[in-house]
Structure formats: structure tokens, C-alpha cells
Motif scaffolding. Structure first.
Motif: not given
Length: 165
Positions: A78-95, A97-104
Motif C-alpha cells: 500500500f505504501g508503494t501503491l500510494a506513491t504509484l497513484l500519486a505519480a500517475l496523477w502528478t503526470s496529468r497535472i497541468k500547472h 503549483a498543483l503538482a505536489p497535491l496528488p502525493p499529499v
């Protein structure tokens, strides 16, 4: 002959990211497991904003650091899953300033639940423990990502070859 999804350079970049993430997590003498944690390596979870190859690099780095640093199989998953999902979501961020939000968000929700489960083993105490752990994990993640990660993005944005469309 089939075309590979990643170039040798991208695979090398992913491997370097994995190694740096694992090394930072395992070698820095600050709390990185448990309810109150600050993983400096989590600042790197903003990298998919610029580099798609950071996604597997972060997932592998997180898995290795959890495998070597945590005795809990659920943390490896689950720790790895959280990082993987955050990385996938971050790759889709357009701005930027919002890139740090998915990992949080991903770590607060997933790792917060994982730690609450370990500390209460289900039952009525789970929800108060979850609220506390989601807050503390989210706070540490916010410091790592919105402070250190934002600085990393700002520095990378100044590299001409990395201009984000």
C-alpha cells in the motif's frame, strides 16, 4: 522487432530516480515510517510533472525502501501503491503549483489508513486513528512536496531542455 515503450535513457533515468529515492529514505536519520513521518524522498514525487519515466522510478524506489525499511508486507504493497497513484496523477497535472497535491492526498488517504489499521487492527478505534494518521502523514507529505518538491520543480523548470508544454 517491437518498439520499446521507454528508451535506454528513460530506463536509466527511472533507475537513478529509484536509487535516489530508496537511498534518501533509508539513509536519512529522520522519522520516515509510522504516524509522524517526513520522507525527504517524497519531494521527488513531483518529478512526473516533467518526466514520465519518474513514475516507475518512484514506484520501484518506494517499494525497495519499504521492503528494506519496514517489516510490514502491507506497507510494501500500500505504501508503494500510494506513491504509484500519486505519480500517475502528478503526470496529468497541468500547472506546476498543483503538482505536489496528488502525493499529499494519496499518502494521507492510503498510508493514513494503513497506519491506523496497524495501530488498531480494525474496530471502533480505527476511525479516530485514521483521522489522526491521515493528518500527520498528510502534514509530513505536504512539507516534503509543497516545500522541497516545489523547490525541485522550480529548479527543473529553469533547465531549458525541460520546458513543460
Amino acid at each position: 522487432m517491437s518498439k520499446s515503450r521507454f528508451t535506454i535513457r528513460q530506463l536509466t533515468t527511472a533507475a537513478i530516480i529509484a536509487a535516489i529515492y530508496a537511498a534518501l529514505t533509508l539513509l536519512l536519520p529522520i522519522p520516515q515510517y509510522g504516524g509522524v513521518q517526513l520522507r525527504v524522498a517524497e519531494a521527488m514525487t513531483v518529478l512526473p510533472f516533467f518526466f514520465p519515466e519518474a513514475i516507475p522510478g518512484l514506484a520501484v524506489g518506494c517499494f525497495l525502501s519499504n521492503l528494506l525499511g519496514s517489516p510490514y508486507v502491507l506497507d510494501w504493497i500500500f505504501g508503494t501503491l500510494a506513491t504509484l497513484l500519486a505519480a500517475l496523477w502528478t503526470s496529468r497535472i497541468k500547472h506546476r503549483a498543483l503538482a505536489p497535491l496528488p502525493p499529499v492526498v494519496c499518502n494521507a488517504v492510503i498510508v493514513g489508513a494503513e497506519i491506523a489499521y496497524f495501530s488498531t487492527l480494525d474496530g471502533a478505534a480505527f476511525w479516530p486513528a485514521y483521522a489522526f494518521n491521515a493528518f500527520t502523514v498528510g502534514l509530513g507529505e505536504a512539507i516534503a512536496c509543497f516545500v522541497l518538491g516545489a523547490l525541485l520543480l522550480r529548479a527543473l523548470e529553469r533547465v531549458p531542455a525541460l520546458k513543460h508544454a
